[in-house]
Motif scaffolding. Structure first.
Motif, PDB file in Angstrom:
ATOM      1  N   LEU A 261      19.540 -40.431  82.923  1.00  9.34           N
ATOM      2  CA  LEU A 261      18.576 -39.748  82.187  1.00  9.34           C
ATOM      3  C   LEU A 261      19.157 -38.573  81.376  1.00  9.34           C
ATOM      4  O   LEU A 261      19.012 -38.273  80.077  1.00  9.34           O
ATOM      5  CB  LEU A 261      17.498 -39.024  82.856  1.00  9.34           C
ATOM      6  N   LEU A 262      20.264 -37.855  82.325  1.00  6.98           N
ATOM      7  CA  LEU A 262      20.905 -36.705  81.342  1.00  6.98           C
ATOM      8  C   LEU A 262      21.694 -37.322  80.332  1.00  6.98           C
ATOM      9  O   LEU A 262      21.889 -36.799  79.178  1.00  6.98           O
ATOM     10  CB  LEU A 262      21.840 -36.126  82.570  1.00  6.98           C
TER      11      LEU A 262
ATOM     12  N   GLN B 255       7.818 -39.662  83.235  1.00  7.66           N
ATOM     13  CA  GLN B 255       7.249 -41.387  83.719  1.00  7.66           C
ATOM     14  C   GLN B 255       8.144 -42.200  84.818  1.00  7.66           C
ATOM     15  O   GLN B 255       7.799 -42.888  85.302  1.00  7.66           O
ATOM     16  CB  GLN B 255       7.260 -41.987  82.236  1.00  7.66           C
ATOM     17  N   SER B 256       9.460 -41.526  84.769  1.00  5.33           N
ATOM     18  CA  SER B 256      10.294 -42.540  85.475  1.00  5.33           C
ATOM     19  C   SER B 256       9.986 -42.843  86.895  1.00  5.33           C
ATOM     20  O   SER B 256      10.301 -43.665  87.794  1.00  5.33           O
ATOM     21  CB  SER B 256      11.653 -41.922  85.661  1.00  5.33           C
ATOM     22  N   LEU B 257       9.508 -41.535  87.412  1.00  3.61           N
ATOM     23  CA  LEU B 257       9.034 -41.585  89.126  1.00  3.61           C
ATOM     24  C   LEU B 257       8.107 -42.694  89.272  1.00  3.61           C
ATOM     25  O   LEU B 257       7.946 -43.436  90.247  1.00  3.61           O
ATOM     26  CB  LEU B 257       8.464 -40.500  89.405  1.00  3.61           C
ATOM     27  N   TYR B 258       7.005 -42.902  88.514  1.00  3.50           N
ATOM     28  CA  TYR B 258       5.958 -43.943  88.499  1.00  3.50           C
ATOM     29  C   TYR B 258       6.663 -45.315  88.266  1.00  3.50           C
ATOM     30  O   TYR B 258       6.503 -46.127  89.126  1.00  3.50           O
ATOM     31  CB  TYR B 258       5.102 -43.779  87.248  1.00  3.50           C
TER      32      TYR B 258
ATOM     33  N   ALA C   6       7.082 -33.741  70.833  1.00  3.14           N
ATOM     34  CA  ALA C   6       8.335 -32.882  70.390  1.00  3.14           C
ATOM     35  C   ALA C   6       8.939 -32.289  71.567  1.00  3.14           C
ATOM     36  O   ALA C   6       9.968 -31.984  71.471  1.00  3.14           O
ATOM     37  CB  ALA C   6       7.460 -31.566  69.850  1.00  3.14           C
ATOM     38  N   LEU C   7       8.560 -32.841  72.781  1.00  2.85           N
ATOM     39  CA  LEU C   7       9.443 -32.537  73.952  1.00  2.85           C
ATOM     40  C   LEU C   7      10.525 -33.466  74.052  1.00  2.85           C
ATOM     41  O   LEU C   7      10.815 -34.625  73.385  1.00  2.85           O
ATOM     42  CB  LEU C   7       8.750 -33.006  75.244  1.00  2.85           C
ATOM     43  N   PRO C   8      11.666 -32.960  74.615  1.00  5.38           N
ATOM     44  CA  PRO C   8      13.005 -33.437  74.764  1.00  5.38           C
ATOM     45  C   PRO C   8      12.823 -34.923  75.406  1.00  5.38           C
ATOM     46  O   PRO C   8      12.044 -34.850  76.463  1.00  5.38           O
ATOM     47  CB  PRO C   8      14.042 -32.377  75.531  1.00  5.38           C
ATOM     48  N   GLY C   9      13.657 -35.851  74.895  1.00  8.29           N
ATOM     49  CA  GLY C   9      13.372 -37.188  75.678  1.00  8.29           C
ATOM     50  C   GLY C   9      13.626 -37.266  77.063  1.00  8.29           C
ATOM     51  O   GLY C   9      13.176 -37.824  77.915  1.00  8.29           O
TER      52      GLY C   9
END
Length: 419
Positions: free
Chosen positions: A323-324, A251-254, A241-244
């Motif tokens: 990402l925005l 996840q993107s840092l990893y 349910a969290l915004p994309g």
């Protein structure tokens, strides 16, 4: 407390982070997510009793401490305090950290900024989202501030996945003892904070993969089965349910850090802790890193807004913009629109959790790059920003100016100051 951008905070997980162009304080930890996965001690007598087989688990962790040093090629200078917690106590520890590290004024500012940008709805709350992300999405964490490594334990012994979780966090402990990047992270803002966190998390993930690849066929099957069990026992509905923007940035840092280390090479990883890439542009495109393509300096004029405070004032960076924009357009198109990033200055003002102002001054590598970003943000404004908000989107050659304000009466003053 580090003040970076919304992406950095939400994604990360590593120390005091912050994000999207905005500054958000989040729990000061590095974590292992459930999507990837010294000496030891129980957290307390009561916790120890609640963990069946905890002596067995601590013996396993002692073996993993040796293995972590072998995989990473570094030795511990001092013992690591490994705390074993069951689900209930793990959640209690996270709640304690939230209370200590999530400042109310930063939560209010995050809510105002995220609502202004249309990332969250008026009735949604940033604190609840962070708590959901950490509670449902992590299997362990390391706190540089205390040197404490906390592991969520399920069962009476560690299976292959749980071992990979412990190893991931032990790698963070080794990073902390050998390099000062985790400490310096507190003083980094915006894009610089994102890059540092990606270097940190990408390294731990790379070494974790080394362990997983060494597993026998049987243990790999157990590894996958353990992940399946953990996911089945989690309330993934809350995560979904969290915004994309929030979930993807987590996840993107990893992913970005791992890809960068793989491209640059294993022998150069330690160098990145001493002298990280100059920008997320370099992180995302190692060729630009190799030719040392520097960000162009962008400076916003000073402006005080009565009733408002400057909450964030630094570089947003290519990754943040990507990402925005992906909230409003196809992710591949968002990546393409942000890829011509040459430099930016990003400032967010806030008045509690009610009102906010978002200012972005952007330079593209070329006029066409600026045109692509302008077109992407035009769609973003149309889809994401409330009709009653003030918006200004202009371009002059390779420069783009974007202003969004929840109070439209500020429009003339903002336009005069920043244009």
């Amino acid at each position: 407390m580090a003040r970076s951008r919304l992406i950095a905070a939400l994604a990360a997980i590593a120390m005091v982070a912050a994000a999207c162009g905005g500054a958000i304080t989040t729990p000061e930890t590095t974590t292992t997510t459930l999507s990837r996965p010294a000496t030891t001690s129980p957290a307390s007598p009561s916790t120890s009793e609640s963990l069946a087989g905890s002596e067995t688990i601590r013996a396993q962790i002692d073996e993993l401490i040796i293995e972590a040093q072998q995989i990473r090629g570094l030795e511990f200078f001092e013992p690591v305090d490994v705390v074993l917690l069951n689900d209930a106590d793990y959640q209690a520890r996270l709640n304690q950290i939230f209370a200590e590290d999530l400042a109310e004024e930063d939560v209010d500012a995050a809510n105002a900024a995220l609502r202004l940008l249309g990332v969250i709805e008026p009735d949604q709350d940033f604190r609840q989202m962070v708590e959901t992300l950490y509670s449902a999405g992590t299997a362990g964490f390391y706190r540089p501030k205390t040197g404490e490594l906390v592991v969520r334990v399920i069962g009476d012994e560690l299976g292959p996945y749980s071992k990979s979780t412990v190893l991931h966090e032990l790698f963070h402990a080794l990073q902390d003892q050998h390099f000062d990047l985790l400490d310096r992270l507190e003083d980094l803002d915006g894009d610089d904070a994102y890059v540092a966190q990606a270097i940190i998390e990408g390294d731990s993930r790379l070494r974790e993969f080394t362990y997983v690849q060494s597993l026998s066929t049987g243990d790999r099957a157990k590894y996958m089965a353990e992940i399946g069990t953990l996911i089945a026992e989690l309330d993934t509905t809350a995560l979904e349910a969290l915004p994309g923007y929030i979930l993807d940035s987590f996840q993107s840092l990893y992913d970005d850090g791992l890809a960068f280390h793989q491209s640059i090479g294993l022998d150069a990883v330690d160098d990145q802790f001493i002298d990280p890439p100059e920008s997320s542009e370099q992180l995302l495109d190692p060729e630009k890193y190799r030719r040392d393509e520097q960000p162009r300096e962008v400076v916003l004029p000073e402006l005080e807004l009565p009733g408002y405070e400057i909450w964030f004032d630094a570089t947003a960076g290519q990754k943040d913009l990507e990402l925005l924009l992906a909230e409003a357009i196809d992710p591949d198109k968002a990546e393409e629109a942000s890829a011509g990033w040459g430099g930016d200055a990003n400032r967010i003002y806030n008045a509690g959790d009610r009102d906010a102002v978002y200012v972005l001054s952007y330079l593209g590598d070329s006029k066409r790059d600026a045109e692509e970003l302008e077109e992407a943000f035009a769609v973003f404004i149309d889809k994401m920003v409330a009709d009653q908000a003030y918006t200004l989107l202009t371009r002059d050659a390779d420069h783009v100016l974007l202003i969004i304000a929840s109070d439209p009466s500020l429009g003339p003053e903002l336009a005069a100051a920043f244009s």
